[in-house]
Design an enzyme around this catalytic site. Structure first.
Site, mmCIF file in Angstrom:
data_model
loop_
_atom_site.group_PDB
_atom_site.id
_atom_site.type_symbol
_atom_site.label_atom_id
_atom_site.label_comp_id
_atom_site.label_asym_id
_atom_site.label_seq_id
_atom_site.Cartn_x
_atom_site.Cartn_y
_atom_site.Cartn_z
ATOM 1 N N SER A 89 -6.621 7.920 10.665
ATOM 2 C CA SER A 89 -7.574 8.966 10.237
ATOM 3 C C SER A 89 -8.719 9.162 11.246
ATOM 4 C CB SER A 89 -8.135 8.639 8.856
ATOM 5 O OG SER A 89 -7.104 8.739 7.908
ATOM 6 N N THR A 141 -8.972 4.380 0.688
ATOM 7 C CA THR A 141 -7.573 3.940 0.644
ATOM 8 C C THR A 141 -7.459 2.617 -0.104
ATOM 9 O OG1 THR A 141 -5.546 3.676 1.948
ATOM 10 C CG2 THR A 141 -7.565 2.834 2.961
ATOM 11 N N LYS A 178 -8.868 3.069 -4.440
ATOM 12 C CA LYS A 178 -8.726 4.450 -4.946
ATOM 13 C C LYS A 178 -9.060 4.601 -6.443
ATOM 14 C CE LYS A 178 -5.354 6.275 -1.656
ATOM 15 N NZ LYS A 178 -4.062 6.946 -1.468
ATOM 16 N N ASN A 196 -9.251 9.786 -3.324
ATOM 17 C CA ASN A 196 -9.040 9.400 -1.918
ATOM 18 C C ASN A 196 -10.023 10.103 -0.973
ATOM 19 O OD1 ASN A 196 -7.978 11.998 -1.699
ATOM 20 N ND2 ASN A 196 -6.385 11.355 -0.279
ATOM 21 N N ASP A 216 -4.326 13.728 -1.928
ATOM 22 C CA ASP A 216 -2.883 13.424 -1.865
ATOM 23 C C ASP A 216 -2.145 14.444 -2.739
ATOM 24 O OD1 ASP A 216 -3.054 11.229 -0.188
ATOM 25 O OD2 ASP A 216 -3.282 9.795 -1.831
ATOM 26 N N GLY A 262 0.157 4.048 -6.179
ATOM 27 C CA GLY A 262 -0.911 5.026 -5.965
ATOM 28 C C GLY A 262 -0.414 6.362 -5.451
ATOM 29 N N LYS A 277 5.917 0.173 -15.064
ATOM 30 C CA LYS A 277 5.013 1.090 -14.363
ATOM 31 C C LYS A 277 5.549 2.525 -14.354
ATOM 32 C CE LYS A 277 2.980 -0.367 -10.535
ATOM 33 N NZ LYS A 277 2.922 -1.077 -9.220
ATOM 34 N N TYR A 308 5.132 7.118 6.920
ATOM 35 C CA TYR A 308 5.024 7.835 8.203
ATOM 36 C C TYR A 308 5.080 6.892 9.405
ATOM 37 C CZ TYR A 308 0.181 6.590 7.253
ATOM 38 O OH TYR A 308 -0.950 5.900 6.933
HETATM 39 P P1 NAP Z 1 1.270 0.927 -3.854
HETATM 40 O O1 NAP Z 1 0.313 1.514 -4.813
HETATM 41 O O2 NAP Z 1 1.140 -0.493 -3.435
HETATM 42 O O3 NAP Z 1 2.750 1.162 -4.457
HETATM 43 C C1 NAP Z 1 3.883 0.635 -3.805
HETATM 44 C C2 NAP Z 1 5.152 1.175 -4.467
HETATM 45 O O4 NAP Z 1 6.274 0.725 -3.705
HETATM 46 C C3 NAP Z 1 5.365 0.657 -5.897
HETATM 47 O O5 NAP Z 1 6.023 1.644 -6.648
HETATM 48 C C4 NAP Z 1 6.277 -0.561 -5.656
HETATM 49 O O6 NAP Z 1 7.056 -0.905 -6.780
HETATM 50 C C5 NAP Z 1 7.162 -0.025 -4.560
HETATM 51 N N1 NAP Z 1 7.780 -1.098 -3.780
HETATM 52 C C6 NAP Z 1 7.180 -1.908 -2.874
HETATM 53 N N2 NAP Z 1 8.086 -2.765 -2.351
HETATM 54 C C7 NAP Z 1 9.280 -2.499 -2.955
HETATM 55 C C8 NAP Z 1 10.579 -3.028 -2.831
HETATM 56 N N3 NAP Z 1 10.853 -4.021 -1.994
HETATM 57 N N4 NAP Z 1 11.566 -2.499 -3.598
HETATM 58 C C9 NAP Z 1 11.313 -1.482 -4.455
HETATM 59 N N5 NAP Z 1 10.088 -0.921 -4.600
HETATM 60 C C10 NAP Z 1 9.085 -1.424 -3.868
HETATM 61 O O7 NAP Z 1 1.266 1.737 -2.472
HETATM 62 P P2 NAP Z 1 0.980 3.311 -2.268
HETATM 63 O O8 NAP Z 1 -0.442 3.536 -1.994
HETATM 64 O O9 NAP Z 1 1.628 4.052 -3.369
HETATM 65 O O10 NAP Z 1 1.762 3.581 -0.887
HETATM 66 C C11 NAP Z 1 3.168 3.651 -0.826
HETATM 67 C C12 NAP Z 1 3.579 4.174 0.549
HETATM 68 O O11 NAP Z 1 3.116 5.518 0.699
HETATM 69 C C13 NAP Z 1 2.979 3.404 1.730
HETATM 70 O O12 NAP Z 1 3.976 3.261 2.714
HETATM 71 C C14 NAP Z 1 1.877 4.321 2.242
HETATM 72 O O13 NAP Z 1 1.640 4.171 3.628
HETATM 73 C C15 NAP Z 1 2.481 5.681 1.949
HETATM 74 N N6 NAP Z 1 1.494 6.759 1.777
HETATM 75 C C16 NAP Z 1 1.650 7.872 2.542
HETATM 76 C C17 NAP Z 1 0.780 8.931 2.403
HETATM 77 C C18 NAP Z 1 0.944 10.131 3.251
HETATM 78 O O14 NAP Z 1 0.009 10.944 3.323
HETATM 79 N N7 NAP Z 1 2.080 10.318 3.894
HETATM 80 C C19 NAP Z 1 -0.274 8.859 1.474
HETATM 81 C C20 NAP Z 1 -0.401 7.706 0.695
HETATM 82 C C21 NAP Z 1 0.499 6.658 0.859
HETATM 83 P P3 NAP Z 1 6.498 -1.920 -7.900
HETATM 84 O O15 NAP Z 1 5.652 -1.080 -8.806
HETATM 85 O O16 NAP Z 1 7.695 -2.470 -8.542
HETATM 86 O O17 NAP Z 1 5.692 -2.966 -7.181
#
Ligand code: NAP
Length: 288
Positions: A22, A67, A71, A92, A107, A134, A159, A228
């Protein structure tokens, strides 16, 4: 850059936050538009979140991105929420409007703009969303307001059910939810139009991981991965091989950053240049 007593401060709070691109994205936009501002990252531990927000008011920091892991908790310390932030229950982006801190969730807008850029109309589409964290939550609310067919699959079933229940209660939409297994993937993907991976699976350093095996990917499918880093995840590589339409996470990253920029400055950001900088930063090129 020429830092003066008029230079305004913007930034990102998170823990960790150092991996973020960012600063490159926003500082390059400031430079292009000749805005006298800087954007920095602040690694704020959970126990210091309130003090950090007090500091934002006291020091006159003009705007923040927020982040992981702040959040949701940050809501306690801000004064007002946008409709989307209130709906999702996560912030965010913060605008400091004369010491009144207003929280937004870009987002939500970021994912909708991403589909728009790729000419994807969500109305009438059958969409499968992987994840209930999130990112998935913001995406689920945005999608559920457009599409009448959304299925959420998550490793932790509770969840997924909670998120579907929230969507049902707040938006009065009927969303299916289940645990993420090869059986549930098979059943929900057989006639899905759009697959969105909103889990962190496939993210560096675990680039050889994917939740969806090749046989579930089809030519007439749109596959969006919010991850990404890397730009082409294993999921997207295999979706490309299946000739599906592929969208990587950079567009959402840029679109959510552009929305934050608009909230702070009330002008259009240089989105093409921001995208170029993001791609350069993510591929190891020089960003600014
Ligand atoms: P988070 O709140 O920690 O959520 C993680 C998610 O991934 C949960 O649903 C978790 O499942 C699942 N997960 C993690 N490891 C897993 C595995 N081995 N097998 C199956 N499911 C698994 O994280 P977040 O903030 O949502 O971020 C998720 C991703 O999105 C990250 O890679 C982040 O960089 C990306 N992101 C991208 C943008 C963008 O603008 N492109 C914006 C935000 C986030 P459980 O609930 O079972 O733990």
């Amino acid at each position: 850059m020429n830092i003066t007593s008029e230079t305004k401060l913007y930034g990102l709070i998170g823990y960790p936050a150092k991996h973020s691109i960012s600063p490159q994205i926003h500082n390059s936009a400031f430079k292009i538009l000749n805005i006298n501002a800087v954007y920095l990252t602040f690694e704020v531990k959970k126990e210091f979140l309130k003090k950090a927000l007090d500091g934002v008011r006291a020091l006159g920091i003009k705007g923040l991105n927020v982040t992981i892991p702040h959040k949701v908790n940050v809501i306690k310390y801000i004064d007002e929420l946008s409709r989307e932030a209130a709906l999702i229950g996560a912030v965010n982006t913060i605008l400091n409007d004369d010491e009144k801190l207003i929280g937004f969730n870009t987002d939500y807008t970021g994912i909708l703009k991403t589909f728009e850029v790729y000419n994807v109309n969500l109305i009438g589409k059958k969409i499968v969303l992987l994840g209930a964290g999130g990112a998935a939550k913001a995406i689920a609310f945005a999608i559920a307001e457009k599409s009448s067919s959304l299925t959420i699959l998550n490793r932790t079933k509770r969840k997924a059910l909670n998120l579907a229940g929230e969507l049902n209660k707040k938006l009065k939409v009927n969303v299916s939810a289940n645990s993420l297994t090869s059986e549930s993937l098979k059943n929900s993907l057989k006639d899905a139009d759009i697959l969105v991976n909103a889990t962190s699976v496939g993210m560096a350093p675990n680039i050889n991981q994917t939740l969806v095996t090749k046989e579930f990917l089809r030519k007439d499918m749109i596959v969006l991965d919010v991850v990404y880093n890397p730009l082409e995840t294993k999921l997207l590589k295999e979706a490309k091989e299946a000739e599906a339409k592929c969208i990587n996470g950079v567009e959402m990253l840029i679109q959510q950053a552009a929305e934050a920029f608009k909230i702070w400055f009330k002008i259009e950001p240089p989105i093409n240049e921001m995208r170029t900088i993001a791609l350069k930063s993510l591929t190891g090129g020089k960003s600014n």
